[in-house]
Every structure is written in C-alpha cells, then in structure tokens.
Write a protein that holds these residues in place. Structure first.
Motif, PDB file in Angstrom:
ATOM      1  N   GLY A 244       0.548  -1.120   0.415  1.00  0.00           N
ATOM      2  CA  GLY A 244       0.343  -0.067   0.341  1.00  0.00           C
ATOM      3  C   GLY A 244       0.994   1.472  -0.042  1.00  0.00           C
ATOM      4  N   LYS A 247       1.080   3.961   2.835  1.00  0.00           N
ATOM      5  CA  LYS A 247      -0.190   3.920   3.975  1.00  0.00           C
ATOM      6  C   LYS A 247       0.844   2.628   4.966  1.00  0.00           C
ATOM      7  CE  LYS A 247      -4.323   5.665   1.768  1.00  0.00           C
ATOM      8  NZ  LYS A 247      -5.313   4.864   0.966  1.00  0.00           N
ATOM      9  N   GLY A 248       0.526   1.195   4.116  1.00  0.00           N
ATOM     10  CA  GLY A 248       2.094   0.187   4.737  1.00  0.00           C
ATOM     11  C   GLY A 248       3.317   1.184   4.815  1.00  0.00           C
TER      12      GLY A 248
END
Length: 368
Positions: A244, A247-248
């Motif tokens: 992601g 985000k990750g």
C-alpha cells in the motif's frame, strides 16, 4: 515455476515436528505446543509461518538465540497494564503466557494492555487474537522483530523495518472470529523463503533492488544460494517492500514504535539479537456495550458486506479469516502440501536432532 510438492497428513506431520523439538532439548509439552502452532499455520494456509521455520528455529536454539521452556517475568503489573519479558523463550511458549496475562486483566477490568518483549519468533499472530476471541474479547496487536531488518520504507531501497505484523481479532457468537492478520510488507519473509524452496510464487513487485527496480527474485533478499543451500537474510542487497505504498509504510513504522520501542523490545536495527515484541490491547465488548448492540450489529454489518456484488462473475466478498477457515478444512481432510525441498529440510533437521525418520521416508502420502 512451482516445484514438486508432497502432501502430508497433519496428524503425521505434527508428531514429527514435536519429536524434532523434543530431541533438540525442549520439554515434551513445549515441543508439542510448537508443533501444534507451526502445523496450525500450514493448515490455515500461512505456510510462511509453518513448518518451513523448523530448521531456522533449531539453528537459533543451537546458537543460544532461543531458549527452551521459559516462564515469563512480569516486570510491570497494574490492574490494567503489564510488561512481560519473554526471556528469549520460544514464541509459542511465551506469547500465550503474555496473552493469558492480558485475558486475566481484561476479565477483571474490561480493558487491558500487555507489552511483551524479548520473545522468540511468535509465529502466526492470529493465534493470539483467536485465543482472546475464544474468551469473548476483542484484541489488537502491534508486532516488531528486533534485529530482523528486511523491509524498505516507502520511497527508499534500503532496509529499515522488520515485516512488522498487525493483527485485530473480533469474536462473533456461533462462528469463527473475524481475524485480520498481515505483515506490513507485501509478503512476509517466510513467503519468500517458501518460494525459494519451490513453493508458491510471490508477487512480481514484492522486492526492491538497490537500483530501485521491483522484482520477485528471492536472491535480492538472500543473496546467491544453491537449491539445497542455506538462505541468509543478511546476504541480500535488496529489501522487501511495504504494502500500500505510504499507508503500509506508515503502519509498519507504528508497529515498530509500539511493538518495539514502547514494549521495551526495541525497534529493529542491524546487529541486534532477534526478538519479537508485541503490544496488545484487550477489550471486553460486554463492558463497553451493556445493551448488547455489538453482537447483533457485527452480524448485520458483515451480512451487508458479504452481499456486495462481486467484481468478477462467480466471485465472492471474503471476510478476514474466511479463507483460512476454508483452507484449514481442506487441509485437515486432504493433507498439508509441502515443497519437496521443505520436506527434505525437515527430514534433515529430524536426523540432525537424532529422530528416527525411517517411518516417514517411504510412507505413502495422501493425495491432495
């Protein structure tokens, strides 16, 4: 290309793994517990956290990096909070002890938080969320692995994170709990290990090289190796990528801060002794929701989600944990698939520990 596979009945595989750890110096109870959790990960379809780990666990024990039969020390003990030192015991032994502390406090107070430090590899984090869900509790877990520097932050090609797992478990009356459990990298390192031994392939963009190009070549993580040679995560020039993008990467950072720095395990860094840290919250829904809206609302909402029109004809919206439940049922009935190389390494580990493996070498395998 996926290599030849063997299919091993779980009730044949589990005693073999237990015998290996017992012969390597673990008590019978600990050896069987490690075996149950490792084979349980394979049954759930998480081969990265299953029996592929056995040779590495044995090596770490031989090197004194993991210690047998440890009882945790509780360093901080308040009505709602505990700090637990795993003393570098096997994760399958010390993690459930820490979870038991959290469950006991949650039963009394309705809410608890437990920081676990200095644990051996704790395996599939979902096991600990499922343990809490069996008591009716919601749980959230932030995990890191000190010393296991494998993952590049978004925007970098250099390793700075561990695979930093995150897990949430939610109990549901009358059915298996919702369990969300994932590494914050595109794949866990164990999936790269499985792929390097001829198991399921990893995504084409799971790794990144020093030149910034993405790849699925496991040599970026392990360096050059022969088919039957050791995989050394210190030898590769590349890194795993976070899922992601930003985000990750942001979630991985928070897992390192909470599971590592706040727990006292330490955020991951090169040259540190391997240890899992885990910061966990436990919540009793009955204390928060005396009107019991929560159970019915969870059932209503997951029904609403499941009824979403599939993106592909014949497709289905899957909830967290559903795939694992189906895989478990299939593998309990038909056996656990293992790459031939993984099976060979298991038998080598057994022989090295002094286990008689003749009954396994020529035994017929069940068909998948």
């Amino acid at each position: 290309m996926i290599a030849a596979m063997k299919t091993i009945a779980h009730d044949e595989l589990e005693p073999l793994i237990g015998d290996i750890f017992n012969a390597a110096g673990c008590s019978r109870a600990e050896a069987d517990r490690i075996a149950r959790h490792l084979v349980g990960a394979n049954l759930a379809g998480h081969d990265s956290h299953g029996v592929v780990r056995v040779p590495r666990y044995i090596q770490m024990k031989q090197e004194g990096l993991i210690l047998a039969d440890q009882t945790v020390d509780v360093l901080v003990d308040t009505p709602v909070l505990a700090v637990v030192d795993g003393k570098f015991g096997f994760g399958q032994t010390v993690a459930p002890q820490a979870v038991e502390v959290g469950i006991a406090k949650c039963k009394l107070m309705g809410l608890s938080a437990v920081a676990l430090r200095n644990a051996g590899h704790i395996g599939r984090v979902a096991d600990w969320a499922e343990m809490a869900a069996a008591e009716g509790f919601v749980s959230v877990h932030f995990v890191n692995a000190a010393g296991s520097v494998l993952v590049a932050p978004f925007g970098s090609v250099e390793r700075r994170f561990s695979t930093a797992p995150y897990c949430v478990g939610v109990p549901i009356a009358g059915r298996a709990p919702l369990v969300l459990d994932f590494a914050t990298s595109i794949v866990a390192e164990g999936k790269v290990l499985v792929a390097s031994q001829g198991g399921n392939a990893i995504p084409a963009d799971a790794l990144i090289g020093p030149d910034g190009r993405t790849s699925d070549d496991s040599r970026l993580l392990y360096g050059d190796y022969t088919k039957t040679g050791k995989r050394d995560i210190r030898s590769g020039l590349g890194a795993l990528r976070t899922f992601g993008e930003h985000k990750g990467s942001g979630l991985a950072l928070m897992c390192e801060i909470l599971g590592g720095a706040l727990s006292g395990n330490g955020a991951t860094a090169p040259g540190r002794r391997f240890a899992n840290g885990m910061f966990s919250f436990y919540v009793d829904p009955k204390r928060i929701d005396p009107g019991e809206m929560f159970p019915a609302e969870v059932q209503r909402y997951i029904g609403f989600v499941k009824q979403g029109k599939p993106a592909m004809p014949g497709g289905e919206v899957l909830l967290p944990g559903e795939k694992e439940e189906r895989t478990r049922a299939q593998r309990l009935a038909h056996g656990v698939p293992l790459a031939e190389e993984t099976w060979r390494l298991l038998l080598d580990a057994a022989r090295g520990a002094g286990v008689d493996v003749r009954r396994f070498e020529n035994a017929p395998r069940p068909h998948a």
